[in-house]
Design a protein around this motif. Structure first.
Motif, PDB file in Angstrom:
ATOM      1  N   SER A   1      -9.595  -2.116  -1.431  1.00 46.69           N
ATOM      2  CA  SER A   1      -9.663  -3.397  -0.737  1.00 46.69           C
ATOM      3  C   SER A   1      -8.627  -4.317  -1.361  1.00 46.69           C
ATOM      4  N   GLY A   2      -8.592  -5.553  -0.916  1.00 47.43           N
ATOM      5  CA  GLY A   2      -7.629  -6.513  -1.440  1.00 47.43           C
ATOM      6  C   GLY A   2      -6.725  -7.031  -0.345  1.00 47.43           C
ATOM      7  N   SER A   3      -5.876  -7.950  -0.705  1.00 51.97           N
ATOM      8  CA  SER A   3      -4.966  -8.555   0.269  1.00 51.97           C
ATOM      9  C   SER A   3      -3.629  -8.832  -0.388  1.00 51.97           C
ATOM     10  N   LEU A   4      -2.609  -8.973   0.451  1.00 48.47           N
ATOM     11  CA  LEU A   4      -1.255  -9.226  -0.023  1.00 48.47           C
ATOM     12  C   LEU A   4      -0.539 -10.058   1.026  1.00 48.47           C
ATOM     13  N   VAL A   5      -0.016 -11.212   0.612  1.00 45.52           N
ATOM     14  CA  VAL A   5       0.712 -12.094   1.529  1.00 45.52           C
ATOM     15  C   VAL A   5       2.172 -12.129   1.092  1.00 45.52           C
ATOM     16  N   ILE A   6       3.065 -11.675   1.973  1.00 46.13           N
ATOM     17  CA  ILE A   6       4.487 -11.590   1.667  1.00 46.13           C
ATOM     18  C   ILE A   6       5.259 -12.458   2.656  1.00 46.13           C
ATOM     19  N   GLY A   7       6.219 -13.212   2.151  1.00 44.99           N
ATOM     20  CA  GLY A   7       7.012 -14.072   3.012  1.00 44.99           C
ATOM     21  C   GLY A   7       8.493 -13.769   2.926  1.00 44.99           C
ATOM     22  N   GLY A   8       9.198 -14.085   3.996  1.00 41.43           N
ATOM     23  CA  GLY A   8      10.644 -13.910   4.032  1.00 41.43           C
ATOM     24  C   GLY A   8      11.233 -14.602   5.245  1.00 41.43           C
ATOM     25  N   THR A   9      12.529 -14.750   5.242  1.00 43.66           N
ATOM     26  CA  THR A   9      13.203 -15.289   6.417  1.00 43.66           C
ATOM     27  C   THR A   9      13.223 -14.216   7.507  1.00 43.66           C
ATOM     28  N   ASN A  10      13.704 -14.589   8.692  1.00 39.70           N
ATOM     29  CA  ASN A  10      13.697 -13.679   9.831  1.00 39.70           C
ATOM     30  C   ASN A  10      14.349 -12.340   9.513  1.00 39.70           C
ATOM     31  N   PHE A  11      15.500 -12.372   8.848  1.00 41.88           N
ATOM     32  CA  PHE A  11      16.220 -11.135   8.554  1.00 41.88           C
ATOM     33  C   PHE A  11      15.401 -10.207   7.670  1.00 41.88           C
TER      34      PHE A  11
ATOM     35  N   PRO B   1      10.075  -3.923   6.693  1.00 44.27           N
ATOM     36  CA  PRO B   1       9.350  -2.861   7.416  1.00 44.27           C
ATOM     37  C   PRO B   1       9.287  -1.511   6.711  1.00 44.27           C
ATOM     38  N   PRO B   2      10.394  -0.942   6.191  1.00 40.77           N
ATOM     39  CA  PRO B   2      10.255   0.363   5.518  1.00 40.77           C
ATOM     40  C   PRO B   2       9.425   0.279   4.237  1.00 40.77           C
ATOM     41  N   LEU B   3       9.507  -0.854   3.542  1.00 37.21           N
ATOM     42  CA  LEU B   3       8.701  -1.024   2.329  1.00 37.21           C
ATOM     43  C   LEU B   3       7.224  -1.110   2.672  1.00 37.21           C
ATOM     44  N   LEU B   4       6.905  -1.893   3.712  1.00 32.40           N
ATOM     45  CA  LEU B   4       5.508  -2.045   4.116  1.00 32.40           C
ATOM     46  C   LEU B   4       4.939  -0.741   4.655  1.00 32.40           C
ATOM     47  N   SER B   5       5.766   0.024   5.339  1.00 35.24           N
ATOM     48  CA  SER B   5       5.313   1.305   5.865  1.00 35.24           C
ATOM     49  C   SER B   5       4.861   2.226   4.733  1.00 35.24           C
ATOM     50  N   ARG B   6       5.645   2.275   3.662  1.00 41.23           N
ATOM     51  CA  ARG B   6       5.277   3.089   2.506  1.00 41.23           C
ATOM     52  C   ARG B   6       4.021   2.558   1.824  1.00 41.23           C
ATOM     53  N   PHE B   7       3.952   1.239   1.685  1.00 48.05           N
ATOM     54  CA  PHE B   7       2.828   0.632   0.974  1.00 48.05           C
ATOM     55  C   PHE B   7       1.523   0.848   1.736  1.00 48.05           C
TER      56      PHE B   7
ATOM     57  N   THR C   1      14.310  -7.099  -8.773  1.00 45.68           N
ATOM     58  CA  THR C   1      15.468  -6.940  -7.906  1.00 45.68           C
ATOM     59  C   THR C   1      15.282  -5.754  -6.973  1.00 45.68           C
ATOM     60  N   LEU C   2      15.492  -6.025  -5.702  1.00 42.59           N
ATOM     61  CA  LEU C   2      15.360  -5.001  -4.676  1.00 42.59           C
ATOM     62  C   LEU C   2      16.692  -4.312  -4.403  1.00 42.59           C
ATOM     63  N   GLN C   3      17.738  -5.099  -4.295  1.00 39.35           N
ATOM     64  CA  GLN C   3      19.052  -4.532  -4.030  1.00 39.35           C
ATOM     65  C   GLN C   3      20.128  -5.588  -4.301  1.00 39.35           C
ATOM     66  N   GLN C   4      21.353  -5.129  -4.419  1.00 35.73           N
ATOM     67  CA  GLN C   4      22.490  -6.040  -4.513  1.00 35.73           C
ATOM     68  C   GLN C   4      23.093  -6.195  -3.121  1.00 35.73           C
ATOM     69  N   GLU C   5      23.552  -7.386  -2.835  1.00 37.53           N
ATOM     70  CA  GLU C   5      24.108  -7.662  -1.517  1.00 37.53           C
ATOM     71  C   GLU C   5      25.504  -8.258  -1.670  1.00 37.53           C
ATOM     72  N   HIS C   6      26.415  -7.851  -0.796  1.00 40.27           N
ATOM     73  CA  HIS C   6      27.785  -8.360  -0.808  1.00 40.27           C
ATOM     74  C   HIS C   6      28.044  -9.132   0.473  1.00 40.27           C
TER      75      HIS C   6
ATOM     76  N   ALA D   1       1.076  -3.153  -7.388  1.00 40.68           N
ATOM     77  CA  ALA D   1       1.358  -1.893  -6.698  1.00 40.68           C
ATOM     78  C   ALA D   1       2.604  -2.016  -5.840  1.00 40.68           C
ATOM     79  N   PHE D   2       2.772  -3.155  -5.168  1.00 42.41           N
ATOM     80  CA  PHE D   2       3.946  -3.334  -4.315  1.00 42.41           C
ATOM     81  C   PHE D   2       5.212  -3.404  -5.156  1.00 42.41           C
ATOM     82  N   LEU D   3       5.156  -4.129  -6.273  1.00 42.78           N
ATOM     83  CA  LEU D   3       6.325  -4.225  -7.143  1.00 42.78           C
ATOM     84  C   LEU D   3       6.666  -2.875  -7.778  1.00 42.78           C
ATOM     85  N   ASP D   4       5.627  -2.134  -8.179  1.00 39.44           N
ATOM     86  CA  ASP D   4       5.859  -0.821  -8.776  1.00 39.44           C
ATOM     87  C   ASP D   4       6.451   0.159  -7.777  1.00 39.44           C
ATOM     88  N   MET D   5       6.094  -0.019  -6.510  1.00 40.79           N
ATOM     89  CA  MET D   5       6.542   0.914  -5.475  1.00 40.79           C
ATOM     90  C   MET D   5       8.060   0.895  -5.302  1.00 40.79           C
ATOM     91  N   ILE D   6       8.667  -0.279  -5.548  1.00 38.43           N
ATOM     92  CA  ILE D   6      10.125  -0.379  -5.325  1.00 38.43           C
ATOM     93  C   ILE D   6      10.907   0.042  -6.558  1.00 38.43           C
TER      94      ILE D   6
END
Length: 310
Positions: A89-99, A106-112, A158-163, A304-309
């Motif tokens: 059980s439990g809950s997780l609230v994640i926020g982000g801009t449209n992009f 989506p791929p991260l949430l699918s795995r989680f 850190t999830l990824q580097q962006e250029h 768990a979400f942070l460990d997953m990445i």
């Protein structure tokens, strides 16, 4: 108080002080004294000791009903804690801009959710400013963003580097002078812009062209302005926008030049009418991070979400 209730309840279950004492691993006089103390605290007897076996008084019946309610709540809470520990059980609230909500999460949430299907996940889409306020207020667990937040207040992973790249409509005349630096969407997807042998474009070629920038306060906007200033010109801003994806789409229609993160290109339809240019500026490189508030309880779901990445 809770110990006394358990003693009283065990006597009720056995209807015998001697058997209850054996079950509780205490002496019978100690048990009798504990029950007597509980009766003195409420001011009425719980047991009628004149019968054999002993019986509950009318007040004793109400006392036992109350104890059973308390025990049920306590057991329910213990089960809830156990489920949380096992991520049942439990809950997780994640926020982000449209992009980020549309393309990165989506791929991260699918795995989680495949791994933890019983954790309720809620997504919030808003501006960075609004989401940062929610993160600070504690109504948001995680924020995915390429902005730089105060490390004293927020932890990050850190999830990824962006250029950042410059996206220029193919019909702009300035492309002719910069043709040796131009890259296609396919080149970006192949990571060609990350090759050190690919030369960054001199921005002077584009200083007279119209630009599509995000609104002030946005990280991409600030970086774009710094990049232009580093090339000794101020961009001619045709439109100010809220979202990077909007700027990209308008560039596809020839409205102006936009600054686009390379993480966007693999997630949108390939635009044949856009050319991309590598930038030579430290502001063109940034990190995409998952932020969480420091000095706040970090739930199992957040961990768990942070460990997953990784």
């Amino acid at each position: 108080m809770f110990q006394s209730m358990r003693y009283v309840y065990e006597v009720y279950r056995e209807m015998s002080f001697s058997r209850a004492a054996r079950n509780l691993f205490i002496s019978q006089p100690s048990l009798s004294a504990a029950v007597k103390k509980a009766e003195e605290q409420i001011g009425f007897p719980i047991f009628d000791r004149s019968t054999n076996p002993i019986q509950l008084t009318e007040l004793g019946k109400e006392y036992i009903r109350a104890v059973e309610i308390i025990m049920d709540v306590e057991n329910g809470f213990e089960n809830y804690v156990s489920d949380l520990a096992e991520m049942k059980s439990g809950s997780l609230v994640i926020g982000g801009t449209n992009f980020f909500v549309s393309y990165v999460l989506p791929p991260l949430l699918s795995r989680f959710t495949a791994q933890y299907p019983l954790v309720h996940v809620q997504l919030l889409e808003a501006t960075t400013a609004e989401l940062t306020e929610r993160l600070g207020a504690g109504t948001l667990d995680l924020l995915i963003d390429n902005n730089v937040l105060d490390q004293g207040l927020y932890g990050r992973k850190t999830l990824q580097q962006e250029h950042l790249l410059m996206a220029v409509p193919a019909g702009f005349a300035s492309n002719a002078a910069a043709k040796n630096y131009a890259l296609t969407a396919a080149d970006i997807k192949a990571g060609l812009h990350l090759n050190t042998r690919i030369t960054p474009v001199p921005l002077q070629y584009f200083k007279e062209e119209p630009f599509l920038l995000l609104r002030e306060g946005n990280d991409t906007r600030e970086r774009a302005m710094n990049i232009c200033r580093g090339s000794h010109f101020t961009p001619r801003i045709k439109l100010e926008l809220e979202q990077q994806i909007t700027a990209y789409n308008l560039s596809c229609y020839g409205m102006g030049i936009s600054f686009i993160g390379d993480s966007l290109i693999p997630n949108v339809p390939e635009a044949a009418n856009l050319l991309f240019y590598k930038l030579d500026n430290r502001d063109a490189v940034r990190e995409v991070n998952l932020y969480y508030k420091r000095n706040r309880y970090i739930s199992k779901a957040i961990h768990a979400f942070l460990d997953m990445i990784g």
